[in-house]
Design a protein around this motif. Structure first.
Motif, short mmCIF file in Angstrom:
data_model
loop_
_atom_site.label_atom_id
_atom_site.label_comp_id
_atom_site.label_asym_id
_atom_site.label_seq_id
_atom_site.Cartn_x
_atom_site.Cartn_y
_atom_site.Cartn_z
N ASP A 93 30.87 17.76 -20.61
CA ASP A 93 31.04 17.39 -22.01
C ASP A 93 30.97 15.87 -22.20
O ASP A 93 30.54 15.38 -23.23
N ARG A 94 31.36 15.16 -21.16
CA ARG A 94 31.35 13.69 -21.26
C ARG A 94 29.95 13.13 -21.06
O ARG A 94 29.67 11.99 -21.40
N PHE A 95 29.09 13.92 -20.46
CA PHE A 95 27.72 13.44 -20.19
C PHE A 95 26.73 14.37 -20.89
O PHE A 95 26.26 15.34 -20.30
N GLU A 96 26.45 14.04 -22.09
CA GLU A 96 25.63 14.96 -22.89
C GLU A 96 24.23 15.14 -22.34
O GLU A 96 23.59 16.15 -22.61
N ASN A 97 23.77 14.17 -21.59
CA ASN A 97 22.42 14.28 -21.05
C ASN A 97 22.37 15.12 -19.78
O ASN A 97 21.32 15.27 -19.17
N GLY A 98 23.51 15.62 -19.39
CA GLY A 98 23.55 16.44 -18.20
C GLY A 98 23.83 15.64 -16.95
O GLY A 98 23.72 14.41 -16.94
N LEU A 99 24.20 16.33 -15.92
CA LEU A 99 24.52 15.70 -14.65
C LEU A 99 23.80 16.46 -13.54
O LEU A 99 23.66 17.67 -13.61
N LYS A 100 23.37 15.72 -12.54
CA LYS A 100 22.83 16.40 -11.37
C LYS A 100 24.01 16.98 -10.59
O LYS A 100 25.14 16.49 -10.69
N MET A 101 23.73 17.99 -9.82
CA MET A 101 24.79 18.63 -9.05
C MET A 101 25.57 17.61 -8.23
O MET A 101 26.79 17.63 -8.17
N SER A 102 24.86 16.73 -7.59
CA SER A 102 25.52 15.73 -6.74
C SER A 102 26.40 14.81 -7.58
O SER A 102 27.51 14.46 -7.17
N ALA A 103 25.91 14.42 -8.75
CA ALA A 103 26.69 13.56 -9.62
C ALA A 103 27.95 14.29 -10.09
O ALA A 103 29.04 13.73 -10.16
N LEU A 104 27.78 15.55 -10.36
CA LEU A 104 28.89 16.37 -10.82
C LEU A 104 29.97 16.45 -9.74
O LEU A 104 31.16 16.25 -10.02
N SER A 105 29.57 16.70 -8.53
CA SER A 105 30.58 16.78 -7.48
C SER A 105 31.19 15.40 -7.22
O SER A 105 32.35 15.29 -6.85
N GLY A 106 30.40 14.35 -7.47
CA GLY A 106 30.94 13.01 -7.33
C GLY A 106 32.00 12.72 -8.38
O GLY A 106 33.08 12.23 -8.06
N VAL A 107 31.71 13.05 -9.61
CA VAL A 107 32.65 12.82 -10.70
C VAL A 107 33.94 13.60 -10.47
O VAL A 107 35.04 13.08 -10.65
N LEU A 108 33.80 14.83 -10.06
CA LEU A 108 34.97 15.69 -9.88
C LEU A 108 35.65 15.47 -8.53
O LEU A 108 36.74 15.96 -8.30
N ARG A 109 34.95 14.76 -7.65
CA ARG A 109 35.50 14.50 -6.32
C ARG A 109 35.78 15.77 -5.56
O ARG A 109 36.83 15.93 -4.94
N VAL A 110 34.88 16.67 -5.66
CA VAL A 110 34.97 17.87 -4.82
C VAL A 110 33.67 17.97 -4.03
O VAL A 110 32.71 17.26 -4.32
N SER A 111 33.65 18.88 -3.08
CA SER A 111 32.50 18.94 -2.20
C SER A 111 31.29 19.49 -2.93
O SER A 111 31.39 20.18 -3.95
N ASN A 112 30.14 19.21 -2.37
CA ASN A 112 28.88 19.66 -2.93
C ASN A 112 28.82 21.17 -3.13
O ASN A 112 28.59 21.66 -4.23
N GLY A 113 29.03 21.85 -2.04
CA GLY A 113 28.87 23.29 -2.07
C GLY A 113 29.82 23.96 -3.04
O GLY A 113 29.52 25.03 -3.58
N ASN A 114 30.92 23.31 -3.27
CA ASN A 114 31.91 23.84 -4.18
C ASN A 114 31.35 24.02 -5.58
O ASN A 114 31.47 25.09 -6.19
N VAL A 115 30.72 22.96 -6.06
CA VAL A 115 30.23 22.97 -7.43
C VAL A 115 29.17 24.06 -7.63
O VAL A 115 29.10 24.67 -8.70
N THR A 116 28.39 24.30 -6.62
CA THR A 116 27.33 25.31 -6.73
C THR A 116 27.87 26.63 -7.28
O THR A 116 27.34 27.17 -8.25
N GLY A 117 28.93 27.10 -6.67
CA GLY A 117 29.47 28.39 -7.07
C GLY A 117 30.03 28.39 -8.47
O GLY A 117 29.82 29.33 -9.24
N ILE A 118 30.74 27.32 -8.82
CA ILE A 118 31.35 27.26 -10.15
C ILE A 118 30.26 27.22 -11.22
O ILE A 118 30.33 27.92 -12.22
N VAL A 119 29.25 26.39 -10.97
CA VAL A 119 28.14 26.31 -11.93
C VAL A 119 27.41 27.65 -12.01
O VAL A 119 27.04 28.09 -13.10
#
Lengths: 164, 164
Positions: A65-91
DNA sequence: CAAAAAAGGTTTGAGCTTGAAATACTCTGC
DNA sequence: GCAGAGTATTTCAAGCTCAAACCTTTTTTG
């Protein structure tokens, strides 16, 4: 736990190393952890019962919601400070529910941008409003001023650890 | 409780319906969460690399260390504030490693007491010492006094939520 | 005492989390 | 071009977490 030794830390007060300071910090840590977990548990519970969602899902949507232009998966996991593979499943699961979409990045066939759908935006808006209200209630012990002061205090801590 | 009324508070500068206070608390929450997660991540990492264990395992052992006579499964999950079924698995794995044992309770064939073994005690002592040192380092931004003050502050919060 | 209720634990299913390995693509330098 | 380095993401195994369902054993109660 505390005072097991009958007279443990007596003596001279050159404690310094394993001494009083580290006990105090340990104590602080345990309280922080307890408080944080309680608030987290309350939020999780309400997200579940009132919106049928989870904290991690909420976190991901908040980031998007904070990044209206979207985020790459890696950026997303960076922002949330969780591992890469983690975000995959949630997304994946959010996408199944039509709350987010993966958009191919034109020049790069590896990457994709994750973005909230219209439905996702609307759903998040409702959740975020409730979330803020719950939090204000849960932390009502803190006045506005105290909250801001403490927030800055923790901010310093967070930044110190940040670059590792 | 919360000043939700359409025209409850306002006037003297704090128009604050969903306003400043809740924003401040939200901010505090986000910082708390970030700091807590960073410290947790650091601890988890060190427990893994230096002791080949996990935070939940450490937490269970810490609880058992405080109660030398052992704890029933339900008491353990109560102390740690995690679900019943959760503890079962962690204790299973600790038992496999010979760090804890389940002892049958004489009068009650349902219940068992979980207790640290000798080996578990020794292992925990080493881990706890390291843990305290790591924490003191991670929270070195806080002086002894500040740590104690904050600890009490959070304690109040924790107790308020406790009885729900 | 027998049926019902409650208490102590485990199992199950779904989801979260990590770190490591695998896949797939892009870029650099030769 | 093309080998290798680097980037983006997914997959995997192991473990944590919860809520709900499920045994078993006590305790309560009709």
């Amino acid at each position: 736990m505390a005072n097991q030794g009958p007279d443990a830390p007596r003596q001279a007060e050159h404690s310094a190393e394993t001494g009083a300071a580290s006990k105090a910090r340990l104590r602080l840590w345990l309280r922080m952890l307890k408080s944080t977990r309680q608030v987290e548990a309350a939020l999780r519970d309400r997200l579940r019962t009132e919106f049928d969602t989870t904290l991690p899902r909420f976190d991901v949507m908040a980031a998007l919601d904070r990044f209206e232009n979207g985020l790459k998966m890696s950026a997303l996991s960076g922002v949330l400070r969780v591992s890469n593979g983690n975000v995959t499943g949630i997304v994946d699961r959010l996408a199944e529910d039509g709350l987010v979409v993966r958009v191919q990045v034109p020049g790069d066939r590896r990457a994709s941008l994750v973005r909230l759908t219209r439905k996702g935006q609307e759903e998040f808006a409702r959740q975020a409003a409730a979330h803020e209200a719950w939090l204000s209630e849960l932390l009502s012990d803190f006045t506005t001023e105290e909250a801001l002061t403490l927030a800055d205090r923790f901010d310093a801590l967070a930044h110190r650890e940040e670059d590792e």
